[in-house]
Design a protein around this motif. Structure first.
Motif, PDB file in Angstrom:
ATOM      1  N   SER A 191      66.294  27.122  63.726  1.00  0.00           N
ATOM      2  CA  SER A 191      67.706  26.814  63.859  1.00  0.00           C
ATOM      3  C   SER A 191      67.904  25.316  63.958  1.00  0.00           C
ATOM      4  O   SER A 191      67.132  24.607  64.588  1.00  0.00           O
ATOM      5  CB  SER A 191      68.281  27.483  65.113  1.00  0.00           C
ATOM      6  N   SER A 192      68.959  24.832  63.348  1.00  0.00           N
ATOM      7  CA  SER A 192      69.299  23.425  63.466  1.00  0.00           C
ATOM      8  C   SER A 192      69.913  23.154  64.813  1.00  0.00           C
ATOM      9  O   SER A 192      70.302  24.060  65.539  1.00  0.00           O
ATOM     10  CB  SER A 192      70.282  23.042  62.359  1.00  0.00           C
ATOM     11  N   SER A 193      70.012  21.862  65.184  1.00  0.00           N
ATOM     12  CA  SER A 193      70.553  21.511  66.486  1.00  0.00           C
ATOM     13  C   SER A 193      72.006  21.893  66.614  1.00  0.00           C
ATOM     14  O   SER A 193      72.503  22.087  67.719  1.00  0.00           O
ATOM     15  CB  SER A 193      70.385  20.009  66.719  1.00  0.00           C
ATOM     16  N   SER A 194      72.736  22.008  65.510  1.00  0.00           N
ATOM     17  CA  SER A 194      74.140  22.367  65.599  1.00  0.00           C
ATOM     18  C   SER A 194      74.326  23.840  65.854  1.00  0.00           C
ATOM     19  O   SER A 194      75.381  24.274  66.317  1.00  0.00           O
ATOM     20  CB  SER A 194      74.852  21.986  64.297  1.00  0.00           C
ATOM     21  N   ILE A 221      74.585  26.558  82.901  1.00  0.00           N
ATOM     22  CA  ILE A 221      75.320  25.297  83.028  1.00  0.00           C
ATOM     23  C   ILE A 221      74.750  24.266  82.059  1.00  0.00           C
ATOM     24  O   ILE A 221      75.494  23.534  81.386  1.00  0.00           O
ATOM     25  CB  ILE A 221      75.271  24.779  84.476  1.00  0.00           C
ATOM     26  N   LEU A 222      73.437  24.217  81.947  1.00  0.00           N
ATOM     27  CA  LEU A 222      72.811  23.308  80.989  1.00  0.00           C
ATOM     28  C   LEU A 222      73.159  23.702  79.556  1.00  0.00           C
ATOM     29  O   LEU A 222      73.374  22.838  78.708  1.00  0.00           O
ATOM     30  CB  LEU A 222      71.295  23.302  81.179  1.00  0.00           C
ATOM     31  N   ARG A 223      73.211  24.993  79.281  1.00  0.00           N
ATOM     32  CA  ARG A 223      73.598  25.451  77.954  1.00  0.00           C
ATOM     33  C   ARG A 223      75.004  24.967  77.606  1.00  0.00           C
ATOM     34  O   ARG A 223      75.285  24.588  76.471  1.00  0.00           O
ATOM     35  CB  ARG A 223      73.530  26.979  77.869  1.00  0.00           C
ATOM     36  N   GLY A 224      75.881  24.980  78.600  1.00  0.00           N
ATOM     37  CA  GLY A 224      77.227  24.474  78.366  1.00  0.00           C
ATOM     38  C   GLY A 224      77.228  22.997  78.029  1.00  0.00           C
ATOM     39  O   GLY A 224      77.966  22.544  77.153  1.00  0.00           O
ATOM     40  N   PHE A 225      76.393  22.221  78.720  1.00  0.00           N
ATOM     41  CA  PHE A 225      76.303  20.785  78.426  1.00  0.00           C
ATOM     42  C   PHE A 225      75.735  20.541  77.039  1.00  0.00           C
ATOM     43  O   PHE A 225      76.115  19.587  76.360  1.00  0.00           O
ATOM     44  CB  PHE A 225      75.446  20.083  79.482  1.00  0.00           C
ATOM     45  N   LEU A 226      74.823  21.401  76.622  1.00  0.00           N
ATOM     46  CA  LEU A 226      74.192  21.247  75.313  1.00  0.00           C
ATOM     47  C   LEU A 226      75.060  21.795  74.187  1.00  0.00           C
ATOM     48  O   LEU A 226      74.697  21.698  73.015  1.00  0.00           O
ATOM     49  CB  LEU A 226      72.833  21.955  75.296  1.00  0.00           C
ATOM     50  N   GLY A 227      76.201  22.390  74.535  1.00  0.00           N
ATOM     51  CA  GLY A 227      77.094  22.931  73.512  1.00  0.00           C
ATOM     52  C   GLY A 227      76.717  24.317  73.052  1.00  0.00           C
ATOM     53  O   GLY A 227      77.114  24.743  71.963  1.00  0.00           O
ATOM     54  N   ILE A 269      78.809  18.165  67.348  1.00  0.00           N
ATOM     55  CA  ILE A 269      77.365  18.279  67.222  1.00  0.00           C
ATOM     56  C   ILE A 269      76.968  18.129  65.760  1.00  0.00           C
ATOM     57  O   ILE A 269      77.559  18.747  64.872  1.00  0.00           O
ATOM     58  CB  ILE A 269      76.874  19.646  67.746  1.00  0.00           C
ATOM     59  N   VAL A 270      75.982  17.275  65.506  1.00  0.00           N
ATOM     60  CA  VAL A 270      75.449  17.084  64.159  1.00  0.00           C
ATOM     61  C   VAL A 270      73.962  17.410  64.174  1.00  0.00           C
ATOM     62  O   VAL A 270      73.355  17.568  65.239  1.00  0.00           O
ATOM     63  CB  VAL A 270      75.679  15.643  63.663  1.00  0.00           C
ATOM     64  N   SER A 271      73.366  17.508  63.009  1.00  0.00           N
ATOM     65  CA  SER A 271      71.931  17.778  62.926  1.00  0.00           C
ATOM     66  C   SER A 271      71.147  16.543  63.364  1.00  0.00           C
ATOM     67  O   SER A 271      71.643  15.415  63.313  1.00  0.00           O
ATOM     68  CB  SER A 271      71.543  18.172  61.500  1.00  0.00           C
ATOM     69  N   ILE A 272      69.914  16.765  63.764  1.00  0.00           N
ATOM     70  CA  ILE A 272      69.069  15.661  64.213  1.00  0.00           C
ATOM     71  C   ILE A 272      68.787  14.698  63.061  1.00  0.00           C
ATOM     72  O   ILE A 272      68.679  13.479  63.262  1.00  0.00           O
ATOM     73  CB  ILE A 272      67.743  16.205  64.806  1.00  0.00           C
ATOM     74  N   LEU A 273      68.713  15.215  61.825  1.00  0.00           N
ATOM     75  CA  LEU A 273      68.470  14.343  60.679  1.00  0.00           C
ATOM     76  C   LEU A 273      69.672  13.456  60.389  1.00  0.00           C
ATOM     77  O   LEU A 273      69.527  12.272  60.076  1.00  0.00           O
ATOM     78  CB  LEU A 273      68.127  15.193  59.455  1.00  0.00           C
ATOM     79  N   GLU A 303      83.413   8.913  64.562  1.00  0.00           N
ATOM     80  CA  GLU A 303      83.770   9.771  65.682  1.00  0.00           C
ATOM     81  C   GLU A 303      82.552   9.990  66.588  1.00  0.00           C
ATOM     82  O   GLU A 303      81.416   9.988  66.115  1.00  0.00           O
ATOM     83  CB  GLU A 303      84.287  11.114  65.154  1.00  0.00           C
ATOM     84  N   PRO A 304      82.774  10.184  67.901  1.00  0.00           N
ATOM     85  CA  PRO A 304      81.647  10.461  68.801  1.00  0.00           C
ATOM     86  C   PRO A 304      80.913  11.731  68.368  1.00  0.00           C
ATOM     87  O   PRO A 304      81.537  12.745  68.054  1.00  0.00           O
ATOM     88  CB  PRO A 304      82.322  10.654  70.162  1.00  0.00           C
ATOM     89  N   CYS A 305      79.608  11.648  68.338  1.00  0.00           N
ATOM     90  CA  CYS A 305      78.815  12.808  67.942  1.00  0.00           C
ATOM     91  C   CYS A 305      77.519  12.840  68.748  1.00  0.00           C
ATOM     92  O   CYS A 305      77.153  11.872  69.423  1.00  0.00           O
ATOM     93  CB  CYS A 305      78.511  12.782  66.442  1.00  0.00           C
ATOM     94  N   ALA A 306      76.848  13.970  68.681  1.00  0.00           N
ATOM     95  CA  ALA A 306      75.598  14.143  69.428  1.00  0.00           C
ATOM     96  C   ALA A 306      74.691  15.103  68.669  1.00  0.00           C
ATOM     97  O   ALA A 306      75.147  15.893  67.834  1.00  0.00           O
ATOM     98  CB  ALA A 306      75.874  14.672  70.833  1.00  0.00           C
TER      99      ALA A 306
END
Length: 353
Positions: free
Chosen positions: A81-84, A128-134, A292-296, A316-319
């Motif tokens: 799975s991708s990070s998004s 709670i961590l899952r929520g922070f990670l999106g 959220i964007v992919s790590i690449l 735009e802000p992204c992570a």
């Protein structure tokens, strides 16, 4: 029937593919058909013997072998799975190692933060961590041994890195837990509103953090630490074992305390804002304020803007989530603590005892 080894048999293209499939055990009618449509057929002579196999036939065999090899690689290496979380990315396109912005020189030291998460089992730390990670809330409970996550941000033209250490496995190992505390920049303590014992454990951990930081910084009194405390499971209808007045009385009014629900999102936004403020990070690190964007894609963005002037404020802000993030070794953490001790004019010795 035995064939003389010195004689060479002519086979039409279709026969070559059938022979190859029988030898390899593969049966790919779709591949065979597509190859046949692209390749010109060699006319069949009237006599059964020829001096050699045509170049076209050899090319077809190589093409089929290549296609089958690619298929075997896909079976052996399933996509991850991708990070998004919205699409699949083949493993051969993922980074070969974890992305550390500080080591790569892509982020300033003040923009890199480690958050240490502590609390009793079954209080909702992981969600709670899952929520922070999106990520979405996970209903099924599985005991956490130790989780380490890395979220990389690109905000206002600058790169930020937040490491999250859920030190659940260190609950019964004081020395390891103390090492994690000494390497943390900010702390998230979680208890359940329906479990009094979990609140008592948070009180003990808070005092432990203050004492450890005071010793590290060579202070005479317990240090005030950047900590956020969450009374989780606010969505439950059962009677509460811990009330707000008790929390304020025991922990003090200056502690950042929030009643949260990782399930329905109550109080989560405020808790994440407090973590950003205490860590000196921009408010856009809050999950509700970036995409959220992919790590690449993230790596391309950072490397593309490295050393480029005038990029601040663009985009735009992204992570992105680092899919290969692993907890630094205990040796690395010990060296970090020793360097910190030396920086504060203390003897270079281990402080985890």
């Amino acid at each position: 029937m035995e064939v003389n080894a010195t004689e060479k048999i002519y086979l039409p293209v279709g026969g070559i593919l059938e022979m190859f499939n029988s030898l390899t055990g593969h049966h790919e009618p779709d591949i065979t058909q597509s190859v046949l449509q692209r390749a010109p057929l060699t006319p069949v002579p009237q006599h059964p013997r020829v001096s050699n196999i045509s170049k076209t036939s050899m090319g077809i065999i190589k093409t089929v072998k290549g296609r089958l090899k690619q298929q075997d690689q896909k079976v052996a290496s399933p996509s991850r799975s991708s990070s998004s979380g919205n699409r699949q990315v083949s493993t051969d396109r993922l980074p070969k190692r974890s992305v550390d912005l500080l080591e790569l020189g892509l982020a300033k030291r003040r923009n890199c933060l480690r958050i240490v998460v502590l609390g009793a089992p079954k209080v909702g730390k992981t969600n709670i961590l899952r929520g922070f990670l999106g990520k979405d809330f996970e209903e099924h409970y599985e005991p956490t041994t130790e989780d380490f996550h890395r979220k990389l941000f690109h905000i206002g033209g600058e790169a930020y890195q937040i490491d999250l250490l859920d030190a659940a496995s260190e609950r019964d190992f004081p020395a390891k837990r103390r090492l994690s505390i000494l390497t943390g920049d900010t702390f998230l303590l979680v208890f359940s509103l329906d479990d009094r014992e979990s609140f008592n454990e948070v009180c003990v951990r808070l005092n432990e953090i203050k004492a450890a930081r005071a010793k590290l910084l060579n202070l005479k009194h317990p240090a005030r630490v950047p900590v956020v405390i969450c009374g989780n499971k606010a969505d439950l209808t059962s009677p509460r074992a811990v009330r707000l007045s008790e929390v304020t009385e025991i922990l003090g009014e200056d502690v950042a305390y929030f009643e949260t629900s990782a399930k329905d999102g109550t109080g989560m936004d405020a808790a994440f804002r407090a973590l950003a403020t205490l860590g000196g990070l921009p408010g856009e690190t809050n999950p509700s304020r970036h995409q959220i964007v992919s790590i690449l894609s993230y790596q391309s963005m950072c490397i593309g803007q490295r050393g480029r002037r005038g990029s601040r404020g663009l985009g735009e802000p992204c992570a992105a989530l680092d899919p290969l993030a692993r907890r630094p070794s205990f040796t690395s953490d010990l060296r970090l603590v020793l360097r910190s001790s030396t920086k504060h004019n203390k003897p270079e010795r281990c402080q985890i005892q």
